[in-house]
Design an enzyme around this catalytic site. Structure first.
Site: not given
Ligand code: NAD
Ligand code: UDP
Length: 315
Positions: A144, A187, A210
């Site tokens: 990732y 969350v 976080r």
């Molecule tokens: P999510 O998993 O809910 O959404 C991702 C979407 O992309 C899904 O609908 C999935 O089906 C689609 N997808 C995955 N692989 C695909 C592929 N190969 N072709 C077409 N569609 C595909 O995640 P999200 O939280 O909505 O995240 C959206 C974007 O924001 C992502 O790029 C993620 O890396 C980025 N992002 C999210 C967070 C967060 O906290 N939510 C944080 C940092 C970055």
């Molecule tokens: N985490 C946790 N319990 C859970 C899922 C996640 O304690 O059931 C912790 C995880 O180890 C991390 C933080 O919560 O320290 C945020 O995790 P998340 O997967 O939401 O996001 P990321 O690690 O990608 O920031």
């Protein structure tokens, strides 16, 4: 009125973006392979005159005439992106190449959803955009983190070499309605566990921090970034600087759900960052004073209500 492509539009963030841009009067094409997203998230938009849905995988080329592209496709939860790490990195890298190729061909502006994970387990705290990060290239999170870092490189190279108008946002942890209940992120896990009266799974001692932003604040920042001044590419941090420990988060969720759940401790996953907090000065400066507006408690109440309804409808 613009014609806008949103990859990953059926996912958590993408679905909110589809709704927002439709409400602004644009034509929206939502492209998704439904790996982690769901038609349920966009069901209410299906009858909209200017909404189209395409089942497609971004690792394959895609052609369409559009003005703007929001490249959101990529699983975001560690559980999902580690399920098939090779596919995850392909989605970030080939997805970026395919969407940038499309942007170049049709002269569309393109925004990349990058991530705070490009900072890895940060040795600089809080994180400014100028920090290059501390990422393990061969760990469980690398598919990732490194995929997203490579995508940023591709975006800047298409900009410098081919003059493509690019915008890069680094999204920090975001939560809200439309998260997948089995998503595995903290969350959604804590809320679903609290609502079901199950044990709250705390990884490690819960002292890791976080900074969570509510999805509406992210969508506002994202659209402002797409509309930012010409030549401003970012990367720009979009996140809420209010930082707290996972223990504090669990206590808040238990309090707001009035739950009887108990916290149990489980091993901390490999390379789990100890701390994370964005510096958002650049976003404030470039995005018309953008800053998060929704406090944790307010956002959690809305998210709890979403999951409560969802769980009741599943019974
Ligand atoms: P999510 O998993 O809910 O959404 C991702 C979407 O992309 C899904 O609908 C999935 O089906 C689609 N997808 C995955 N692989 C695909 C592929 N190969 N072709 C077409 N569609 C595909 O995640 P999200 O939280 O909505 O995240 C959206 C974007 O924001 C992502 O790029 C993620 O890396 C980025 N992002 C999210 C967070 C967060 O906290 N939510 C944080 C940092 C970055
Ligand atoms: N985490 C946790 N319990 C859970 C899922 C996640 O304690 O059931 C912790 C995880 O180890 C991390 C933080 O919560 O320290 C945020 O995790 P998340 O997967 O939401 O996001 P990321 O690690 O990608 O920031």
């Amino acid at each position: 009125m613009k014609r806008i492509l949103i990859t990953g539009g059926a996912g958590f963030v993408g679905s909110h973006l589809c709704e927002r841009l439709l409400n602004e009067g644009h034509e929206v094409i939502c492209l998704d392979n439904y790996f982690t997203g769901s038609k349920k998230n966009i069901e209410h938009l299906m009858d909209h005159h200017y909404f189209e849905l395409v089942r497609h995988d971004v690792t394959e080329p895609f052609m369409i005439e559009v003005d703007e592209i929001y490249n959101m496709a990529c699983p975001a939860s560690p559980v999902h992106y580690q399920y098939n790490p090779i596919k995850t990195i392909k989605t970030s890298v080939m997805g970026a190449i395919n969407m940038l190729g499309l942007a170049k061909r049709v002269k569309a502006k393109i925004l990349q959803a990058s991530t705070s994970e490009v900072y890895g387990d940060p040795a600089v705290h809080p994180q400014p955009e100028t920090y290059w990060g501390n990422v393990n290239p061969i760990g469980l999170r690398s598919c990732y983190d490194e995929g997203k870092r490579c995508a940023e490189t591709l975006f800047m190279d298409y900009h410098l070499q081919n003059d493509v108008a690019v915008k890069i946002i680094r999204i920090f942890n975001t939560y809200g309605p439309n998260m997948n209940p089995n998503d595995g992120r903290v969350v959604s896990n804590f809320i679903v566990q609290a609502l079901k009266g199950e044990n709250i799974t705390m990884f490690g001692d819960g002292s890791q921090t976080r900074s969570f932003q509510y999805v509406d604040d992210l969508v506002e920042g994202t659209t402002r970034m797409m509309n930012s001044r010409d030549g401003f590419t970012g990367p720009v941090n979009i996140g809420n600087p209010v930082e707290f420990t996972m223990m504090e988060l669990a206590s808040k969720v238990i309090e707001l759900t009035n739950s009887t759940s108990k916290i149990i401790h489980m091993p901390l996953p490999q390379d789990d960052p100890l701390q994370r907090q964005p510096i958002i000065d650049l976003a404030k400066k470039e995005l018309n004073g953008w800053e998060p507006k929704i406090h944790l408690e307010e956002g959690l109440i809305k998210t709890i209500s979403y999951f409560d309804t969802l769980l009741k409808s599943d019974q």
